[in-house]
Design a protein around this motif. Sequence first.
Motif, mmCIF file in Angstrom:
data_model
loop_
_atom_site.group_PDB
_atom_site.id
_atom_site.type_symbol
_atom_site.label_atom_id
_atom_site.label_comp_id
_atom_site.label_asym_id
_atom_site.label_seq_id
_atom_site.Cartn_x
_atom_site.Cartn_y
_atom_site.Cartn_z
ATOM 1 N N UNK A 98 46.756 -0.427 44.573
ATOM 2 C CA UNK A 98 45.810 -0.616 45.676
ATOM 3 C C UNK A 98 45.063 -1.956 45.516
ATOM 4 N N UNK A 99 44.644 -2.266 44.317
ATOM 5 C CA UNK A 99 43.943 -3.528 44.049
ATOM 6 C C UNK A 99 44.882 -4.708 44.285
ATOM 7 N N UNK A 100 46.140 -4.565 43.889
ATOM 8 C CA UNK A 100 47.116 -5.631 44.143
ATOM 9 C C UNK A 100 47.285 -5.879 45.635
ATOM 10 N N UNK A 101 47.348 -4.792 46.400
ATOM 11 C CA UNK A 101 47.502 -4.911 47.853
ATOM 12 C C UNK A 101 46.282 -5.616 48.450
ATOM 13 N N UNK A 102 45.083 -5.231 48.013
ATOM 14 C CA UNK A 102 43.861 -5.878 48.517
ATOM 15 C C UNK A 102 43.861 -7.358 48.159
ATOM 16 N N UNK A 103 44.269 -7.688 46.953
ATOM 17 C CA UNK A 103 44.336 -9.092 46.533
ATOM 18 C C UNK A 103 45.332 -9.869 47.395
ATOM 19 N N UNK A 104 46.475 -9.270 47.678
ATOM 20 C CA UNK A 104 47.464 -9.922 48.543
ATOM 21 C C UNK A 104 46.912 -10.089 49.959
ATOM 22 N N UNK A 105 46.176 -9.104 50.436
ATOM 23 C CA UNK A 105 45.574 -9.192 51.764
ATOM 24 C C UNK A 105 44.583 -10.352 51.841
ATOM 25 N N UNK A 106 43.805 -10.542 50.789
ATOM 26 C CA UNK A 106 42.851 -11.662 50.767
ATOM 27 C C UNK A 106 43.615 -12.981 50.826
ATOM 28 N N UNK A 107 44.676 -13.091 50.047
ATOM 29 C CA UNK A 107 45.506 -14.302 50.080
ATOM 30 C C UNK A 107 46.136 -14.517 51.444
ATOM 31 N N UNK A 108 46.602 -13.439 52.060
ATOM 32 C CA UNK A 108 47.211 -13.549 53.391
ATOM 33 C C UNK A 108 46.176 -13.962 54.436
ATOM 34 N N UNK A 109 44.969 -13.423 54.345
ATOM 35 C CA UNK A 109 43.928 -13.804 55.309
ATOM 36 C C UNK A 109 43.563 -15.281 55.171
#
Length: 184
Positions: A98-109
């Motif tokens: 879940x934390x990895x997904x959130x981190x990827x989402x921040x990078x994508x944003x």
Amino acid sequence: MNAVNQSRAAPLSRLARSVTAIENLAMFVVSVALVATMIITVIDVIMRYAFNAPLAWAYDIIGQYLLVAAFFLALSYTLREDGHMNVDIVPLALKSERTRVVLRMIGDMLSIVFFVTLLIASAGNAWSIWADGEVLTGVIPVPLWISRAFVTAGTAILVLRLLLRLAADVIVLMPREVSPVEIR
């Protein structure tokens, strides 16, 4: 997957299929551009060293059009295939998916902000060049807006792919009763 979840996922799946089809078409253009680059380069080398008569237009066409097309039109496909280089020390150290997904989402944003800015600037530049009728000076007066249109098109496709990936990550973070959607 129940009917409610299928109806939620359907628009995203249709959009993902459409973006994938556009990416595949863009990769066909990339392939043509790379083959043309190789052919022009070989002919230019033969003409230069065998006949002392290089192709005067080769460098401009390759550098201004073919390589620009190859680079920008391949960005989204490369993201889809996870082909970009990553520094993954931090994500691999994280225990929570879940934390990895959130981190990827921040990078994508952050990427979306950057590439939307590039998209707006490149579209404005392409439009301005088209309106002014600017052409490449040289033997072949090729319109310059074509080169800038490759930047705009490739960036637009990449933004769509980033938005799809972000939406899929949001779905992954939803409660378990909402199933993730395949975005490939």
